[in-house]
Write a protein that holds these residues in place. Sequence first.
Motif, PDB file in Angstrom:
ATOM      1  N   LEU A 158       0.759  -1.329  -0.384  1.00 26.18           N
ATOM      2  CA  LEU A 158       0.065  -0.071   0.054  1.00 26.18           C
ATOM      3  C   LEU A 158       0.979   1.212   0.090  1.00 26.18           C
ATOM      4  O   LEU A 158       0.571   2.968   0.496  1.00 26.18           O
ATOM      5  N   SER A 159       2.088   0.952  -0.558  1.00 26.22           N
ATOM      6  CA  SER A 159       2.953   2.494   0.029  1.00 26.22           C
ATOM      7  C   SER A 159       2.869   2.723  -2.033  1.00 26.22           C
ATOM      8  O   SER A 159       2.998   4.472  -1.336  1.00 26.22           O
TER       9      SER A 159
ATOM     10  N   ILE B 293       0.411   4.434  -3.935  1.00 27.46           N
ATOM     11  CA  ILE B 293      -1.357   4.402  -3.724  1.00 27.46           C
ATOM     12  C   ILE B 293      -1.527   4.839  -5.157  1.00 27.46           C
ATOM     13  O   ILE B 293      -2.375   3.570  -5.881  1.00 27.46           O
TER      14      ILE B 293
ATOM     15  N   SER C 141      -3.914   1.587  -6.971  1.00 29.31           N
ATOM     16  CA  SER C 141      -5.626   2.195  -7.731  1.00 29.31           C
ATOM     17  C   SER C 141      -5.646   2.171  -9.075  1.00 29.31           C
ATOM     18  O   SER C 141      -6.621   1.657  -8.921  1.00 29.31           O
TER      19      SER C 141
ATOM     20  N   ARG D 248      -8.294   6.307  -5.412  1.00 27.64           N
ATOM     21  CA  ARG D 248      -7.026   6.338  -5.022  1.00 27.64           C
ATOM     22  C   ARG D 248      -8.066   7.409  -3.806  1.00 27.64           C
ATOM     23  O   ARG D 248      -7.121   7.079  -2.582  1.00 27.64           O
TER      24      ARG D 248
ATOM     25  N   PHE E 130      -9.420   4.899  -0.912  1.00 28.89           N
ATOM     26  CA  PHE E 130      -7.568   4.369  -0.285  1.00 28.89           C
ATOM     27  C   PHE E 130      -6.978   5.296   0.310  1.00 28.89           C
ATOM     28  O   PHE E 130      -6.696   4.702   1.206  1.00 28.89           O
ATOM     29  N   LEU E 131      -6.790   6.349  -0.011  1.00 29.29           N
ATOM     30  CA  LEU E 131      -6.190   7.093   0.971  1.00 29.29           C
ATOM     31  C   LEU E 131      -6.776   7.623   2.470  1.00 29.29           C
ATOM     32  O   LEU E 131      -6.553   7.908   3.805  1.00 29.29           O
ATOM     33  N   GLN E 132      -8.669   8.268   2.316  1.00 27.87           N
ATOM     34  CA  GLN E 132      -9.126   8.088   3.416  1.00 27.87           C
ATOM     35  C   GLN E 132      -8.925   7.091   4.326  1.00 27.87           C
ATOM     36  O   GLN E 132      -8.565   7.389   5.823  1.00 27.87           O
TER      37      GLN E 132
ATOM     38  N   LYS F 274      -6.096   4.717   3.979  1.00 29.87           N
ATOM     39  CA  LYS F 274      -4.903   4.002   4.692  1.00 29.87           C
ATOM     40  C   LYS F 274      -4.249   4.234   5.922  1.00 29.87           C
ATOM     41  O   LYS F 274      -3.988   2.917   6.021  1.00 29.87           O
ATOM     42  N   LYS F 275      -4.848   5.208   6.547  1.00 30.54           N
ATOM     43  CA  LYS F 275      -4.011   4.638   7.774  1.00 30.54           C
ATOM     44  C   LYS F 275      -4.759   3.601   8.528  1.00 30.54           C
ATOM     45  O   LYS F 275      -4.195   3.267  10.122  1.00 30.54           O
TER      46      LYS F 275
ATOM     47  N   LEU G  69      -6.279   0.816   7.438  1.00 28.13           N
ATOM     48  CA  LEU G  69      -5.754  -0.835   6.868  1.00 28.13           C
ATOM     49  C   LEU G  69      -4.299  -1.181   7.757  1.00 28.13           C
ATOM     50  O   LEU G  69      -3.481  -0.186   7.772  1.00 28.13           O
TER      51      LEU G  69
ATOM     52  N   LYS H 263      -1.531  -4.614   6.081  1.00 24.56           N
ATOM     53  CA  LYS H 263      -0.954  -4.558   4.893  1.00 24.56           C
ATOM     54  C   LYS H 263      -1.216  -6.219   4.500  1.00 24.56           C
ATOM     55  O   LYS H 263      -1.697  -6.104   3.381  1.00 24.56           O
TER      56      LYS H 263
END
Length: 368
Positions: free
Chosen positions: A200-201, A203, A207, A234, A237-239, A241-242, A244, A246
């Motif tokens: 997930l690094s 994005i 995406s 995008r 998943f940016l929203q 990301k913190k 989730l 991996k």
Amino acid sequence: MRVTRVNNKRKLRKFINLPHEIYEDYPFWIPPLIFNEKKLIKKGSSIMDDDREFFIVLDGPQPIARLAVYTKRHSVKAKPNGYFTLFESYNDEVAVKMLFAMADSWFMMRKISNYSGPESYINGDDYKGLLVNNFNDYPYINMPYNPPYYKELLKLKNLRKIHSFANFHFNLEDGVPDSLEKLVGYSKNRFDYRIEPHDLSDIEVFSKEILYIIDNSLPDTGEGMRVLTYENIRDYFLQLKKYLDKELFAVAYHKNQPIGFSAAIPNYNEIFIDHKTKISLIRRLRFLIYKNKVRSLRIFNVAVVKEFQKKGVSHALHLHIVKNAMNKGYKDLEGGPINFDNRRSFQDAIKAGGNPYKEYALYKRIIK
């Protein structure tokens, strides 16, 4: 009583605070953690990114009920369809009829003759549907909860139930069935694919892979499916990301081509069962302190390209996530929603040890 648009800060505050007032005596309700309603109303979301409106019923200064409506196209060339979401109300039939009458007028102005919901206001799956069975369990993260009387309030003329779907509970302490391990091993060898985690690094790359999988997993007609763009995925998943992990995200590859993905998220609702404050700073602090103590999770998405559907890929993706979750100490998992009409997936979930323990409904309103 009167119904009005949410068009100033005072009404916006009432719209956002209404659920906290309604659910004061409902211990199983948990306020949403991740998605900010204030931001949603002002800027929209990946779903509510076009035409939208927010309504509230007031009895004097007191908010009684609320509803949001929006339009979305199923394809680039298609006419927009109508949806309702964010429905909340005290047990007041008059207020609900007023809301839907206003919604009818809003859609009629756009030449839309019907609309459905309660739909997601975020991405198409989260907070979708009306809970109609099992009101005595806490909702998993990003799943709706509502009082039992809501299903009675929605027994309006020209509003009918069109879909029923279930969420499944899995006890991870029961382990993984040997039959599933054998099925996945056979499937991987026969159809030549592998399962990998995604860090997930990057994005951007991530995406694009997810968009490719989703675009190629849909029926040829695309009927009933919404158009998703690279930006939609995008930003979503940016929203997320913190929140989730991996190791709870898996992608299937045939050679170097992505062919499927599945994603799970820790059930952070556990953190807020006894602390339902709406003060965002306190909620963020509790999340940071207790996030590593969560012991349940929810699989919230899965997609497989058409060429590899019915070949065991979804089972392999889920098995990868489940085994990682068990190794990390998770005890319970929720999967779904699965439509009752999707008999194959429904039976697959039961065979894998799932218990269909919650039922949700979607409704359609015909404007006459």
